[in-house]
Each structure stands twice: as structure tokens, then as C-alpha cells.
Design an enzyme around this catalytic site. Structure first.
Site, PDB file in Angstrom:
ATOM      1  N   HIS A  94      80.935   8.217 -28.361  1.00  0.00           N
ATOM      2  CA  HIS A  94      80.703   7.923 -26.949  1.00  0.00           C
ATOM      3  C   HIS A  94      82.004   7.624 -26.225  1.00  0.00           C
ATOM      4  O   HIS A  94      82.189   8.005 -25.065  1.00  0.00           O
ATOM      5  CB  HIS A  94      79.728   6.749 -26.787  1.00  0.00           C
ATOM      6  CG  HIS A  94      79.186   6.618 -25.405  1.00  0.00           C
ATOM      7  ND1 HIS A  94      79.681   5.723 -24.483  1.00  0.00           N
ATOM      8  CD2 HIS A  94      78.209   7.315 -24.777  1.00  0.00           C
ATOM      9  CE1 HIS A  94      79.004   5.860 -23.349  1.00  0.00           C
ATOM     10  NE2 HIS A  94      78.107   6.815 -23.494  1.00  0.00           N
ATOM     11  N   CYS A  95      82.919   6.966 -26.910  1.00  0.00           N
ATOM     12  CA  CYS A  95      84.194   6.567 -26.303  1.00  0.00           C
ATOM     13  C   CYS A  95      85.087   7.761 -25.966  1.00  0.00           C
ATOM     14  O   CYS A  95      85.979   7.649 -25.135  1.00  0.00           O
ATOM     15  CB  CYS A  95      84.969   5.658 -27.251  1.00  0.00           C
ATOM     16  SG  CYS A  95      84.058   4.234 -27.840  1.00  0.00           S
ATOM     17  N   ILE A  96      84.875   8.876 -26.659  1.00  0.00           N
ATOM     18  CA  ILE A  96      85.790  10.020 -26.461  1.00  0.00           C
ATOM     19  C   ILE A  96      85.166  11.113 -25.584  1.00  0.00           C
ATOM     20  O   ILE A  96      85.740  12.191 -25.446  1.00  0.00           O
ATOM     21  CB  ILE A  96      86.259  10.609 -27.809  1.00  0.00           C
ATOM     22  CG1 ILE A  96      85.094  11.209 -28.598  1.00  0.00           C
ATOM     23  CG2 ILE A  96      86.995   9.556 -28.629  1.00  0.00           C
ATOM     24  CD1 ILE A  96      85.533  12.030 -29.814  1.00  0.00           C
TER      25      ILE A  96
END
Lengths: 365, 365
Positions: free
Chosen positions: B355-357
Site C-alpha cells: 500500500h505504501c508504494i
């Protein structure tokens, strides 16, 4: 997007003429202080005018380094798309992709090798690797697969096509030592035929006098439409340009194009010689390995370095009495397009003009 | 594109939920060797797998520095669009644009200020200026005007919305000293209401234990759909995560959303603690000013750091017995989407997960 191993001719793709409909135009933002005087600030103003003008007629994308991104975004009109792209200088015509289309809505590109107008022989700067990556990045943005030529050097400004099977180049440039001297003239012609998908190549002998690109055709002559060519001209027999233009006139008037048409040549009178001033020279950083800009050097000024887009022609002017003549002549030649004159001495000081800093993306049909 | 002075709420724009339809996804290519071990080569393989997987379902753009451009282009599938973009690291969720839409086909973006998760207080690297320019560059590519907040720090991973008026954040992150400590909780909440166009903000106390982002919500909890929240969970009372998850559960189960619905919480069991190995630690360049990656450090592993796209959910797995449990649970929660598990220890080693990337561009309707 894909790298293709075949060639446009084999796949039914062709380079359309610049005067055919565009999907848009690409430019690169100027910044290098060893080519553009005063930290490129004067050039940035003129590039902004060019981009904003083109953007009134068709989508315009200006590619800019991260270092200059915010400055460019702030200076350009809101309707200009600004995209990060590393570069070695701002000659989109020459390092950018040459787009080709087919008749089924397809858009692809030719990604020639770029070596800064002559590589280690007589190139204008080193290195040039960022410029050589520009075309592939444009292809990603335009979602176009590309034909990459790792073994063939060419700049977009060294070719013109009429969209109906004819290309035009200069021998001075395409046969120069710093480009494809491992190939014969015939082999070079075959590359053009395969990658532009043309049947005939017109070989003008030389370009504009003292043009540091080894005489690019786009400063010398242009297709107005199939069968009609605009040619840079002077009546002054003492000007070294006279012999160049005369030879080109004689050659072209005795040639036919790919469709067998006789060629009509329209003369565009050049401005009086434009020389670099002391102040202009002193504004350029002196750096080893880039072409010096010295006081008194003659610049390769030509109105033929104009750019044809959807409904307009953007033409460089120089504050010369011949400006009006060129504008009038171009309006006659392009009766359905608005002529947009732009005072472009700053671009000329960098080594080219409006055509050299633009590259069209044709409309896929 | 334009910089706007108003706010989405005033203009009728809202941030849609991630599970609403996407126009595409953006990522950034990893390269910095002081965060990604072994010159980022192992991470590049996993990022490639994530991008290629997403690209099977929706348009995917990977942004990459010029230095890594050719390498990334070569590693990624042909259908991945690769665009040059300078960056300080590869956390597109956090530095990227937060896109908002209206009900008339409009697409705009919120361009929060980014300070590397805490700036000079407890940020993870310095400088972060390239990351802070990412959102504006995305806006140019997507042709979206942007609301720029020069005075408000926020990362996309610190917010989730349900698309129906509710946002969810953690106090640990949004009230951290390194972000907006000049503002009260109420003032921060008002910013979220104005710029995400929500009526209610759910304030979970803390995120995942030892999460270097100061406990981003996107590693801890996510909206499955309006009224249903997936929460990272452990039954192990000796794990410091237990208290964090228990508090969140109790808080959420006693809250209602903007529409007045009681919230149903679905537990997603975390994997067993994941620790950095000696070999992994030694692969990271030791550089002053970036967070060291030391042997034995516990990583903030959580399946909740999954990404929801058109017809799929990409979920990180860790080679842990709970992998299967998480996949099964997510398939129950998302019966109409394909669950795509990706072995993502390498992303976790860099400090985040799938999700962070990633950052979605919603489909304008």
C-alpha cells in the site's frame, strides 16, 4: 512500451508531413549556461512565448529537468503540460522521437541514435546520453512502441518529408564524418526509405552558411505541401549563402518528387547577417568541450526554421527589414493558417530556431 | 495545470475510497542504497512484480529517476508505463498526489507538503525536496489542477476514507511533533474535512508497533467498504501490538461513521514478528541522516498494508503460517476481487509495504 526490431516500411507505418494534423507538440526547456547566455533566462522567456503560442492551437508538452521544474512550471501558461525529463540541451527536434503512423490509428516512433551533431568528431557538447534517452521517454508518455536504431545517427532537423513518399536532406549533414561515415550514401538513403517509409530522397547539397548542425535541412528548406518547397534565399552574390541557395534552387527545380511531380520552389529571403555582440558573447559560460559563442560570429539566421502546426505557422523574426517580407510570403504560402511571428534572436544565439526546439506528435488516424 | 487556492469541499470535490474504480496506479522505482539493501536490486524485483501484477488489472505508471530509467524500463513489463521523475525514495503513497473527483467528470488533486515522516524532528532522510515535487508532476501527467498546502504536512498513508464522508487516521501520526504541531487536533481535523471532503474523522490511537512512519493508518486498518474496517490483530498479549490493536478495536466498535452506521471490525492476524537478519542489515549502506537498518530490529509487518484496485487486492505475504489465513480472510471480505499475494519481505525491509508504494488515480465519473 516495446522496442521493435523491424522497420516502419515493413510494418506499414510512415512519417507524415509536419503540415498534417498534430496530436500535439513537444519542447525542452533551456537551461545550460554554457550555451544560453545569462543563465538561460532570456532564452526561457522566448521558449515560454513559443510554448504558450503553440498551446493556443494544439496540446503542448514542455520537458524540463528537475532542477528547472518549478521555474518552468511557474513561467509557462497553465495550459502547457510540464513534464520532467533530463536533458543535455533543449533541441527537441533533434533528440526527440520521429513519430510514424499507419492508416489504422497506430502511432509508433523512430528512436534514432543521437550524438550531439557529430559525436567526438565535431559534436557540440559532451556527454549527450540524457538527450539520447529523450525519444524513448516521449514514447512512454505517448504510449508508442519504438524502432530504436543503435547504429544509425540522425537528428530530426536533418530530415523533412512531404507525407507522400518524398524526404529531403542535405549531403553536408547526412554524409558528415561525425555521423554515419561507416555507411555509403546509398546505405544511408536506404535507412531513410525504411524508417521514414519514403520512396525518394532529395539530396540538397548544403544547408545555411555557418550552421553548426552541419547544415540541417530544416534551416534551409521545407515542404509547404507536396510539390512545393520553401527555400532560404539571398540575392547578394557576395554572401557565402548565395552559392548554397543557388545550388539548392537549381537542384530542386530539376528534380521530381516520389509522385513524379516537378518541384516548385518558393524563395524566402534571409535577414541580413546576424552577428553575436560582445555583450551576448560574454553572457555565455566558457566551458571546455562546448562550442564557444564569440563576438562577431555569424549566426545561421533563417525564416525557413518555422514550425507548422494545427492552424498556425510559428516563424522566427529578427528585427530585420525582411521580417515583413517573410511573414507576407508565408501567409501567401499558408493561406489557411495564422502566421505567428516570434522575435527569436535568443534561440538563434543558442544555435537554432523555432523548428529546432519543437517536435510534433502526428494525429493517429 | 493550475495551483488552486480554494479547497475540495468548497468546490464539490471529494476523495473517493480506494475500492472505487481507478483510472490507474502510480509507483516509484526504488534505488537508494542507504535504504534498500544490495543496491536495491532485490527490492527492484519485488516492485517489478507488484507493478506487473497491477498492470494486469489497470493502467500502471512507474516513476523513475533518469539514472535508473533504462534499468527500470528493461525490468518492467512492456505494458507498464515508465516515466522519469526524480525522487528521494519510493513511497508513492506518501509523497504522491491525493486525487479528488466531483460528480461531473472532474479530477483534481491535493498536494500536501511532504517532510519525510517528521522533517528535522524525526524524519527518515534529508533532504526530501524531490519527493515533495512528485505530486505536482503527477498532476501534470494526469492533467489535474491541484490544491497545494504549503503549511500542512501529510502523507497519503496516514489517511483512509470510505468514500461516504468518513476518514480514518491515527493520533500517533497526525498529532506527531514532526508534522503539524503548530495546529490543534481540531484544526488538523478541519483540514481533513476541507481537503478530503469528509464529515467525520475516526481517530485510532496508534498504528503498528515500531512503524517508522509514526504509525500510519494504512499499516493498521483499512475500509473494506463503508461500515466495515479490516484491523491488524494479534491474540498474543505479550506482543506490544496487542494493546495497540485492542485499543483500536474497542474504539472503532464504539464509533459510528459519517452516515451513522455502527462499524463492523474484521480482524486480520499479523504474521509472527519479522526481524532484520545480519545479512539484510549488512546490505544497506550506512549513511548519516537515514534510519539505520540493524540486525534484530523488528519490522512493522502487517497484511493490512494491501492495495485494492480494479478487480484485485494485492496483499503482502511473508512466508508465515498466517499468510494463508490472511489470504482466506481477504477473499471473504472481497468476494468479487482476485487476491494477489506477493512475497514482500523486501518492501518491508525498506520500511513499508504494497500500500505504501502505490497511489491510485480514481476514475473521474
Amino acid at each position: 512500451m516495446k522496442k521493435l526490431d523491424s522497420c516502419p516500411k515493413a510494418d506499414g507505418y510512415r512519417m507524415p508531413a509536419e503540415f498534417e494534423e498534430h496530436a500535439g507538440t513537444y519542447m525542452i526547456w533551456p537551461e545550460r549556461p554554457d550555451n544560453w547566455r545569462n543563465g538561460a533566462k532570456p532564452a526561457q522567456k522566448v521558449f515560454t512565448e513559443v510554448a504558450n503560442t503553440i498551446g493556443k492551437y494544439e496540446p503542448i508538452t514542455v520537458c524540463v529537468s528537475d532542477a528547472q521544474y518549478q521555474n518552468a512550471r511557474g513561467m509557462l501558461a497553465d495550459y502547457v503540460r510540464v513534464v520532467e525529463m533530463s536533458n543535455d540541451d533543449s533541441w527537441m527536434r533533434d533528440c526527440g522521437a520521429t513519430f510514424v503512423i499507419n492508416d489504422k490509428g497506430g502511432l509508433r516512433a523512430v528512436d534514432w541514435s543521437f550524438n550531439a551533431w557529430g559525436g567526438l568528431v565535431d559534436g557540440l557538447y559532451f556527454p549527450w546520453d540524457k538527450d539520447d534517452r529523450v525519444a524513448s521517454k516521449m514514447c512512454e508518455l505517448e504510449q508508442a512502441d519504438r524502432y530504436r536504431l543503435d547504429d544509425f545517427i540522425l537528428e530530426g532537423g536533418s530530415i523533412h518529408v512531404d507525407g507522400e513518399g518524398t524526404a529531403m536532406v542535405t549531403e553536408e549533414c547526412l554524409l558528415s564524418e561525425g555521423r554515419n561515415s561507416h555507411l555509403t550514401k546509398k546505405e544511408i538513403e536506404q535507412k531513410l526509405k525504411d524508417y521514414l517509409n519514403v520512396e525518394k530522397v532529395l539530396w540538397v547539397h548544403e544547408g545555411i552558411y555557418n550552421d553548426e548542425t552541419n547544415g540541417h535541412i530544416d534551416n534551409m528548406a521545407n515542404f509547404v505541401r507536396p510539390g512545393v518547397i520553401a527555400l532560404a534565399w539571398t540575392d547578394d552574390k557576395n554572401d557565402p549563402q548565395y552559392k548554397r541557395s543557388s545550388e539548392a534552387l537549381e537542384y530542386l527545380e530539376n528534380e521530381t518528387d516520389a509522385k513524379g511531380r516537378k518541384i516548385k520552389v518558393e524563395k524566402i529571403y534571409t535577414p541580413s547577417p546576424v552577428l553575436i555582440t560582445k555583450e551576448e558573447s560574454e553572457g555565455v559560460d566558457a566551458v571546455d568541450g562546448t562550442l564557444p559563442r564569440q563576438e562577431g560570429d555569424r549566426l545561421a539566421a533563417s525564416y525557413v526554421n518555422y514550425y507548422t502546426g494545427n492552424g498556425f505557422v510559428a516563424v522566427p523574426v529578427f528585427g530585420d527589414p525582411n521580417d515583413e517580407l517573410a511573414i507576407k510570403k508565408l501567409q501567401e504560402l499558408y493561406p489557411d493558417r495564422k502566421i505567428e511571428p516570434i522575435y527569436a534572436r535568443e534561440i538563434l544565439l543558442g544555435g537554432g530556431n523555432i523548428h529546432c526546439i519543437t517536435q510534433q506528435v502526428p494525429k493517429a488516424k
